[in-house]
Each structure stands twice: as C-alpha cells, then as structure tokens.
Design a protein around this motif. Structure first.
Motif, PDB file in Angstrom:
ATOM      1  N   TYR A 287      89.944 106.217  62.071  1.00  0.00           N
ATOM      2  CA  TYR A 287      91.050 105.388  61.589  1.00  0.00           C
ATOM      3  C   TYR A 287      92.317 105.603  62.415  1.00  0.00           C
ATOM      4  O   TYR A 287      92.469 106.598  63.111  1.00  0.00           O
ATOM      5  N   GLU A 288      93.209 104.636  62.285  1.00  0.00           N
ATOM      6  CA  GLU A 288      94.480 104.640  62.989  1.00  0.00           C
ATOM      7  C   GLU A 288      95.589 104.566  61.941  1.00  0.00           C
ATOM      8  O   GLU A 288      95.555 103.720  61.052  1.00  0.00           O
TER       9      GLU A 288
ATOM     10  N   ASP B 136      96.049 108.657  65.943  1.00  0.00           N
ATOM     11  CA  ASP B 136      94.600 108.515  65.854  1.00  0.00           C
ATOM     12  C   ASP B 136      94.076 109.609  64.930  1.00  0.00           C
ATOM     13  O   ASP B 136      94.329 110.795  65.158  1.00  0.00           O
TER      14      ASP B 136
ATOM     15  N   LYS C 235      91.062 100.646  60.590  1.00  0.00           N
ATOM     16  CA  LYS C 235      90.020 101.211  61.448  1.00  0.00           C
ATOM     17  C   LYS C 235      90.523 101.198  62.900  1.00  0.00           C
ATOM     18  O   LYS C 235      91.128 100.239  63.354  1.00  0.00           O
ATOM     19  N   ALA C 236      90.272 102.297  63.603  1.00  0.00           N
ATOM     20  CA  ALA C 236      90.705 102.404  65.009  1.00  0.00           C
ATOM     21  C   ALA C 236      89.961 101.384  65.845  1.00  0.00           C
ATOM     22  O   ALA C 236      88.802 101.037  65.585  1.00  0.00           O
ATOM     23  N   LYS C 237      90.611 100.892  66.894  1.00  0.00           N
ATOM     24  CA  LYS C 237      90.017  99.874  67.755  1.00  0.00           C
ATOM     25  C   LYS C 237      89.202 100.518  68.847  1.00  0.00           C
ATOM     26  O   LYS C 237      89.401 101.556  69.317  1.00  0.00           O
TER      27      LYS C 237
END
Length: 194
Positions: free
Chosen positions: A173-174, A169, A192-194
């Motif tokens: 963003y991931e 993480d 993009k991070a969930k």
C-alpha cells in the motif's frame, strides 16, 4: 493626607492582596497558570497528533485506517461493509465523484471511501477531526512527518490544488499525506501501491 511611603505601601498591599484593607484575596497566578496551561495544551495536542500519525502509518501496512474504519480493508471489504460500519453516507458518490464521504462529527474523524468496479474499497481517505484539529492532523507538518516517519519515498506537487503530497511506501500500500497551504496535513490517502 497620607505620606508617599504609606500610600505606596497601601497600593502594594492592595495589588498583592486584592484589597485596600490588606485582607482578602491573594495574588492571582491565573496569567502564569494560563501560559503554563497553553504550553501543556500545545504539548498534549502534539503528542495526540503524533500518536494518530503512528496509528495511521502502522495500519497502512495492512491496508487499513484506524478508528471507525479499522476493520475495513482495501481490496477486501465492500461498499456494503462501509455502510454497515458508518451507515448511509450523507454525501454518496455518483458517476463523476467516486467517493462516499462521512463527515467528522462530535470528535469522530471524517473518512471517504472510493470503490473498484466490483464495489470493494480501492481507497480510504482520512480527514481527521474538526474539533481540536491540533490534536489530530492539524499538528502534523512536513517536519513532523520527517522526524517521525523519515523521508518520504516520493514528494509530488498537486498543481490543481497547490498542495504537496508526501508519499510513504508501506509495502503493498501507499500512504499519502496531503499538505495544504498552512503547512499541516489536510488529509491522508491510503491506496494500493502502483
């Protein structure tokens, strides 16, 4: 007939100098240098790979990847921007395959881009280089990830490909390091991070 002692001395001289007459080439250190060069090359490859790893990780915080893709940001730049940077893709995404692929060539890393409905970049995939892969993703293992970036925030098994996804993480963003059967990173996903 030569005495045994003289024959051994001549043989020793021939081995050491490369000549039966005692003059000429000196002892070759090539095998020693080759072994040393291999160690230096391996160390250099790992150093390059670690530098690449940190460049990828640091750029991920701003939604970017390094190298040719450095000015292309997730959710900001468009497919048109990608084409302006890379040219037309040799493998263009279609209705079933959402990625435009740009293959690694001549020491340049390969990338793939997926897009949202509005044609902004939704995911960047980094494939590394094909030539001297050990200077890039080919030297990055789960152990190296742990030593350099710390423990992954998540680890997932990808059953369809039998790969392992190490997820970091980076805020918005991931960053996903996909590790293959050879225990090295096959490719890296940024989304993009969930």
């Amino acid at each position: 007939m030569l005495s045994k002692k003289t024959a051994i001395r001549m043989l020793s001289t021939a081995i050491l100098t490369g000549s039966l007459f005692g003059a000429g080439a000196s002892v070759s250190t090539e095998p020693v240098q080759a072994a040393s060069t291999l160690e230096d090359s391996s160390s250099l490859a790992k150093t390059h790979a670690i530098t690449t790893l940190h460049e990828i990780y640091n750029k991920a915080f701003s939604g970017e990847m390094p190298y040719t893709a450095r000015d292309l940001k997730i959710n900001e730049n468009t497919q048109k921007d990608v084409y302006n940077t890379f040219g037309s893709p040799p493998e263009q995404g279609n209705a079933d395959e959402t990625f435009d692929f740009f293959h690694a060539e001549m020491g340049h890393p390969g990338f793939a881009f997926a897009y949202s409905e509005d044609k902004t970049i939704s995911q960047i995939r980094y494939f590394g280089t094909n030539v001297e892969r050990d200077h890039n993703l080919g030297s990055i293992t789960p152990k190296v990830l742990g030593e350099q970036l710390g423990s992954a925030d998540q680890i997932r098994h990808i059953s369809s490909t039998d790969e392992i996804n190490y997820i970091y993480d980076t805020g918005v963003y991931e960053l996903q390091f996909i590790v293959g059967e050879d225990q090295t990173v096959n490719h890296v996903n940024l989304l993009k991070a969930k």
